[in-house]
Design an enzyme around this catalytic site. Sequence first.
Site, mmCIF file in Angstrom:
data_model
loop_
_atom_site.group_PDB
_atom_site.id
_atom_site.type_symbol
_atom_site.label_atom_id
_atom_site.label_comp_id
_atom_site.label_asym_id
_atom_site.label_seq_id
_atom_site.Cartn_x
_atom_site.Cartn_y
_atom_site.Cartn_z
ATOM 1 N N CYS A 192 7.451 -9.279 -25.005
ATOM 2 C CA CYS A 192 5.941 -9.206 -24.551
ATOM 3 C C CYS A 192 5.430 -9.960 -24.283
ATOM 4 O O CYS A 192 3.928 -9.884 -23.562
ATOM 5 C CB CYS A 192 5.974 -8.610 -25.846
ATOM 6 S SG CYS A 192 6.975 -6.950 -25.856
ATOM 7 N N LYS B 51 15.258 -3.876 -17.316
ATOM 8 C CA LYS B 51 15.913 -4.595 -16.771
ATOM 9 C C LYS B 51 16.844 -5.231 -18.114
ATOM 10 O O LYS B 51 17.816 -5.452 -18.301
ATOM 11 C CB LYS B 51 15.177 -6.115 -16.182
ATOM 12 C CG LYS B 51 15.038 -5.854 -14.470
ATOM 13 C CD LYS B 51 13.781 -7.409 -14.720
ATOM 14 C CE LYS B 51 13.184 -7.234 -15.440
ATOM 15 N NZ LYS B 51 11.751 -7.842 -14.607
ATOM 16 N N LYS C 81 14.940 4.524 -22.145
ATOM 17 C CA LYS C 81 13.643 3.707 -20.419
ATOM 18 C C LYS C 81 14.887 2.369 -19.926
ATOM 19 O O LYS C 81 15.921 1.933 -19.732
ATOM 20 C CB LYS C 81 12.828 2.660 -21.106
ATOM 21 C CG LYS C 81 11.254 2.048 -20.552
ATOM 22 C CD LYS C 81 10.905 0.387 -20.651
ATOM 23 C CE LYS C 81 9.906 -0.301 -20.256
ATOM 24 N NZ LYS C 81 9.445 -1.336 -20.246
ATOM 25 N N CYS D 4 11.173 -6.949 -32.565
ATOM 26 C CA CYS D 4 9.712 -5.889 -31.425
ATOM 27 C C CYS D 4 10.656 -4.505 -31.148
ATOM 28 O O CYS D 4 11.590 -4.528 -30.615
ATOM 29 C CB CYS D 4 10.080 -6.757 -30.441
ATOM 30 S SG CYS D 4 9.892 -5.777 -29.487
ATOM 31 N N HIS E 44 12.721 -3.259 -9.853
ATOM 32 C CA HIS E 44 13.407 -1.999 -9.855
ATOM 33 C C HIS E 44 12.210 -1.316 -10.207
ATOM 34 O O HIS E 44 11.405 -0.952 -9.917
ATOM 35 C CB HIS E 44 14.123 -2.333 -11.339
ATOM 36 C CG HIS E 44 13.508 -2.167 -12.729
ATOM 37 N ND1 HIS E 44 12.803 -1.120 -12.876
ATOM 38 C CD2 HIS E 44 13.353 -3.067 -13.798
ATOM 39 C CE1 HIS E 44 11.693 -0.864 -14.224
ATOM 40 N NE2 HIS E 44 12.425 -2.580 -14.370
ATOM 41 N N HIS F 247 11.088 -4.536 -27.165
ATOM 42 C CA HIS F 247 12.983 -5.011 -26.512
ATOM 43 C C HIS F 247 14.459 -4.956 -27.747
ATOM 44 O O HIS F 247 14.768 -5.496 -27.065
ATOM 45 C CB HIS F 247 11.723 -6.587 -26.216
ATOM 46 C CG HIS F 247 11.362 -6.913 -25.217
ATOM 47 N ND1 HIS F 247 10.434 -6.486 -25.101
ATOM 48 C CD2 HIS F 247 11.880 -6.264 -23.859
ATOM 49 C CE1 HIS F 247 9.082 -6.785 -24.318
ATOM 50 N NE2 HIS F 247 10.489 -6.421 -22.833
ATOM 51 N N HIS G 81 9.459 -0.645 -11.915
ATOM 52 C CA HIS G 81 7.765 -1.467 -10.771
ATOM 53 C C HIS G 81 7.248 -0.732 -9.657
ATOM 54 O O HIS G 81 6.120 -0.558 -9.912
ATOM 55 C CB HIS G 81 8.339 -2.988 -10.253
ATOM 56 C CG HIS G 81 8.830 -3.858 -11.590
ATOM 57 N ND1 HIS G 81 9.696 -4.108 -11.631
ATOM 58 C CD2 HIS G 81 8.400 -4.548 -12.937
ATOM 59 C CE1 HIS G 81 11.165 -4.977 -13.058
ATOM 60 N NE2 HIS G 81 10.015 -4.456 -13.600
ATOM 61 N N CYS H 212 6.966 -11.476 -29.811
ATOM 62 C CA CYS H 212 8.310 -11.141 -29.083
ATOM 63 C C CYS H 212 7.580 -11.829 -28.528
ATOM 64 O O CYS H 212 6.596 -12.258 -27.085
ATOM 65 C CB CYS H 212 7.466 -10.354 -28.712
ATOM 66 S SG CYS H 212 9.019 -9.932 -28.177
HETATM 67 N N1 MSP Z 1 3.831 -9.325 -16.110
HETATM 68 C C1 MSP Z 1 3.260 -7.745 -17.801
HETATM 69 C C2 MSP Z 1 2.007 -7.289 -17.074
HETATM 70 C C3 MSP Z 1 0.365 -7.968 -16.607
HETATM 71 S S1 MSP Z 1 -0.740 -6.731 -16.527
HETATM 72 C C4 MSP Z 1 -2.125 -7.928 -16.528
HETATM 73 C C5 MSP Z 1 3.999 -6.962 -17.351
HETATM 74 N N2 MSP Z 1 5.206 -6.751 -16.788
HETATM 75 S S2 MSP Z 1 5.778 -5.851 -16.118
HETATM 76 O O1 MSP Z 1 7.553 -6.692 -15.463
HETATM 77 O O2 MSP Z 1 7.490 -5.866 -17.878
HETATM 78 O O3 MSP Z 1 5.959 -4.169 -15.872
HETATM 79 C C6 MSP Z 1 5.628 -3.984 -16.685
HETATM 80 C C7 MSP Z 1 4.935 -2.580 -15.830
HETATM 81 O O4 MSP Z 1 6.178 -2.059 -14.888
HETATM 82 C C8 MSP Z 1 4.601 -1.274 -16.445
HETATM 83 O O5 MSP Z 1 3.395 -1.271 -17.152
HETATM 84 C C9 MSP Z 1 4.624 -0.187 -15.595
HETATM 85 O O6 MSP Z 1 4.214 -0.272 -14.720
HETATM 86 C C10 MSP Z 1 5.754 -0.599 -14.986
HETATM 87 N N3 MSP Z 1 7.147 0.131 -15.464
HETATM 88 C C11 MSP Z 1 8.181 -1.165 -15.438
HETATM 89 N N4 MSP Z 1 9.281 -0.452 -16.213
HETATM 90 C C12 MSP Z 1 8.511 0.837 -16.548
HETATM 91 C C13 MSP Z 1 9.219 2.259 -16.961
HETATM 92 N N5 MSP Z 1 10.619 2.234 -16.868
HETATM 93 N N6 MSP Z 1 8.409 3.290 -16.222
HETATM 94 C C14 MSP Z 1 7.372 3.511 -15.563
HETATM 95 N N7 MSP Z 1 6.912 1.805 -15.681
HETATM 96 C C15 MSP Z 1 7.770 1.008 -15.671
HETATM 97 O O7 MSP Z 1 3.779 -5.660 -18.798
#
Ligand code: MSP
Length: 497
Positions: free
Chosen positions: A128, A298, A295, A143, A17, A146, A20, A125
Amino acid sequence: MSYYVTTPIYYSNGEPHLGHAYSTMAADILARHMRQRGEDVFMLTGTDEHGEPIALAAEAEGVSPQELVDRNAPKFEDLVERVDSTHDFFIRTTDKGHVERVQELVTRVRDNGYVYQGTYEGWYCPRCADFKNESEIGPGDTCPIHEIPLLREKEENWFFRLSAFQEKLEKLYEDEPGRIMPDFRRNEALSFIRGGLRDVSLSRSQLSWGVPLPWDPDQVMYVWFDALSNYYTALGYAREGEDLSERYWPASWHILAKDILKFHAVYWPAFLMAAGLEPPQRMFIHGYLLMGEKKMSKSLGNVLDPFEVIEKFGADALRFYCFREVSFGQDGSISTEGFEKRYESELANDFGNLASRSLAMVDRYRDGLVPETDADPLLLADFDGINERVSALLDEAQIGQALEEIWVLVRRLNRYVEESQPWVLAKDEGDAARLDQVLNGLTEGLRVLSLLLHPYLPNSTATLLAALGEPELSLREFASRSGGQKVERIEPLFPKL
Ligand code: MSP
């Protein structure tokens, strides 16, 4: 100078989304800007494909974890391509190259005496993939991120001696405050560290989806150590037959959101030091894109589909909006109405219209030839030092502020058109010299601004630069071209919806 910028690797357990895309767009803006400055840039993004977040999702869908990630990783890759990311490599933690190197890395950490066997008991969690400290637990043992019940876990693991790095980490962030930006995030990391670092599980025994520990293949690596290592392992195999680690490590910037600060600011540098490697130079912690008050995520189901947004507005508009609307480093709400408003008023009007009408006037009044003349001192003063100011801000990853600096001049040029009224000057032969200067100033201004905006608006600025007869992307000053080049009219860069 070598410049290495990374994004988090995203869990490929579901659909990508806009959240990311946000981190990847930010890293890409920095990467593009640095290339324009002639730096030796490497940018990395990718997917995190091991651990519970994946295993549980695969189970729920009745497919194998490998099938799940093979189905989803291409969607993430597609997303980053659609936002026009110029990453040099897309890493997947199921890559053979990564798995081999992460095993080497963890072996080094063990050889250096930072690994031992023990029993973990505490809260966990699974979403996480985080062992929570007392201070990180929400009401009713949930958590806080989440909003799901935490699991009480007890298992025999290999442990990483995180506690051995308490003082080193404190010193790192006290002596070199710029390592974690913005500064309030550094304080957060420091207070976590000062609260006392406990050793942390390096492996999991009750999970099979992960990288096996080389010396105890019944256990898989704790997904965070596997995932964080991507920033280093990628350099070892991104280019076949080449090891880029000397050239690019330590990373210049890790870009990430606040939810994963602890892993990046505490676990990762400690793990690297334990392996005898340097910690990353800096990390920038951005906030969340929110939908309304929540926030965008997903699991909460309130996502804005970036594919749709790009379809309708284009990637440039999405990139622009995200960094114009939300202060980089803070949380900020986004919305479809917000998009449309900024698209209309700033992209279509302020910038697009300025470009079209300026080029049209050069075409109409001077047959498309930029008049050769001295620069208008008024504009010279306004543009003075702009490249340095923007560069200095982007050196600090101040993506939104740099954009604001540039936009001040976009507005300035619009006022310049209104004030100088070229259409009036064109009526009187006696004003020819002044008209020359105004048209020269407008094209010079547009040229400088397009170069500066290029990292944000790569497509529309490419069109504009081509129309301005500016073949190069490197940043150059206002009045560094004196005129004489041929320019062309363009279609609206941001057509009205
Ligand atoms: N897989 C781990 C990260 C490992 S890094 C060595 C993870 N993945 S995640 O799919 O949850 O992605 C987290 C990252 O996606 C956040 O740190 C951020 O960079 C980005 N974001 C996900 N949702 C977001 C928002 N709603 N707003 C801004 N960034 C967001 O954690």
